[in-house]
Design a protein around this motif. Structure first.
Motif, PDB file in Angstrom:
ATOM      1  N   TYR A   1      65.845  58.383  30.070  1.00 45.23           N
ATOM      2  CA  TYR A   1      65.942  59.476  29.774  1.00 45.23           C
ATOM      3  C   TYR A   1      67.414  60.033  29.032  1.00 45.23           C
ATOM      4  CZ  TYR A   1      61.752  59.522  32.161  1.00 45.23           C
ATOM      5  OH  TYR A   1      60.389  59.344  32.700  1.00 45.23           O
TER       6      TYR A   1
ATOM      7  N   GLN B   1      57.649  49.490  27.233  1.00 40.57           N
ATOM      8  CA  GLN B   1      56.790  49.198  26.248  1.00 40.57           C
ATOM      9  C   GLN B   1      57.528  48.234  25.124  1.00 40.57           C
ATOM     10  OE1 GLN B   1      55.619  52.645  24.310  1.00 40.57           O
ATOM     11  NE2 GLN B   1      53.835  53.096  26.083  1.00 40.57           N
TER      12      GLN B   1
ATOM     13  N   THR C   1      62.650  60.594  25.823  1.00 40.24           N
ATOM     14  CA  THR C   1      62.236  59.396  26.559  1.00 40.24           C
ATOM     15  C   THR C   1      62.167  58.241  25.929  1.00 40.24           C
ATOM     16  OG1 THR C   1      60.788  61.010  27.805  1.00 40.24           O
ATOM     17  CG2 THR C   1      60.184  58.348  28.273  1.00 40.24           C
TER      18      THR C   1
ATOM     19  N   ASN D   1      60.901  54.063  32.357  1.00 40.61           N
ATOM     20  CA  ASN D   1      61.470  54.746  31.651  1.00 40.61           C
ATOM     21  C   ASN D   1      63.174  55.229  31.577  1.00 40.61           C
ATOM     22  OD1 ASN D   1      58.982  54.846  30.164  1.00 40.61           O
ATOM     23  ND2 ASN D   1      58.473  56.778  31.317  1.00 40.61           N
TER      24      ASN D   1
ATOM     25  N   LYS E   1      60.970  54.567  26.337  1.00 39.09           N
ATOM     26  CA  LYS E   1      59.904  53.807  27.138  1.00 39.09           C
ATOM     27  C   LYS E   1      60.181  52.452  26.999  1.00 39.09           C
ATOM     28  CE  LYS E   1      56.414  57.070  27.077  1.00 39.09           C
ATOM     29  NZ  LYS E   1      55.116  57.240  26.935  1.00 39.09           N
ATOM     30  N   THR E   2      61.262  51.787  27.854  1.00 39.28           N
ATOM     31  CA  THR E   2      61.842  50.588  27.625  1.00 39.28           C
ATOM     32  C   THR E   2      60.668  49.541  27.938  1.00 39.28           C
ATOM     33  OG1 THR E   2      63.838  51.638  28.687  1.00 39.28           O
ATOM     34  CG2 THR E   2      63.854  49.134  28.170  1.00 39.28           C
TER      35      THR E   2
END
Length: 183
Positions: free
Chosen positions: A100, A54, A49, A98, A51-52
């Motif tokens: 993937y 963040q 994953t 997110n 987590k763009t």
């Protein structure tokens, strides 16, 4: 087995199998109520994953576009697409959702897949620089790189990129090489 024979095999069989994989992942684009991670096959061998959102909390899209890394990234994309990109938002990708990565394997090919949420299908399609162009069917767009190593499929919400790599050891076995005339 010669490289030429292996290339012929790739051209004849890989595209057929990849088309099957794309159809398998077609559900990514048809069921909008589910989240992206539910679209990843249960038998994926690797799942990651990104987590763009963040990352964007640490460094805004405007700030990223002005950093040396951001400028280099946009320059690389500009060179690949033939379009001048100045800001990360020009990609049409949802930077707060997110994304993937997953890997799907069979006996002869490993597929590396990237599943992302998009915000603007027109901007995203503008990134495609392929001689084969973009094919649209029922609001689903597909394209592939000129060397047919990467296939893209997207609608107005999601996109998937699939790139396959052959497992040389599989094709070097006597039974397989004889079956496909690779000896």
């Amino acid at each position: 087995m010669t490289n030429q024979l292996l290339t012929q095999f790739i051209n004849m069989h890989t595209i057929k199998f990849t088309a099957g994989i794309l159809l398998t992942f077609l559900s990514v684009f048809t069921a909008n109520a589910q989240t992206l991670e539910k679209k990843i096959p249960a038998n994926a061998s690797i799942v990651a994953t990104v987590k763009t959102g963040q990352l964007i909390q640490l460094l805004s899209a405007d700030e990223f576009s002005q950093t040396a890394s951001g400028k280099k990234f946009l320059e690389m994309l500009s060179n690949n697409t033939g379009k001048e990109l100045k800001h990360i938002n020009e990609l049409g990708v949802n930077l707060t959702a997110n994304s993937y990565y997953f890997r799907y394997d069979n006996d002869s090919i490993s597929y590396n897949c990237l599943l992302i949420q998009i915000t603007d299908a027109v901007k995203f399609a503008g990134l495609i620089n392929s001689k084969s162009g973009v094919v649209t069917n029922n609001n689903i767009r597909t394209s592939n790189t000129d060397d047919s190593t990467t296939f893209l499929m997207w609608n107005n919400q999601y996109a998937i990129a699939i790139s396959g790599s052959l497992k040389d050891y599989y094709f070097s076995t006597k039974e397989v090489s004889e079956r496909y005339g690779l000896t």
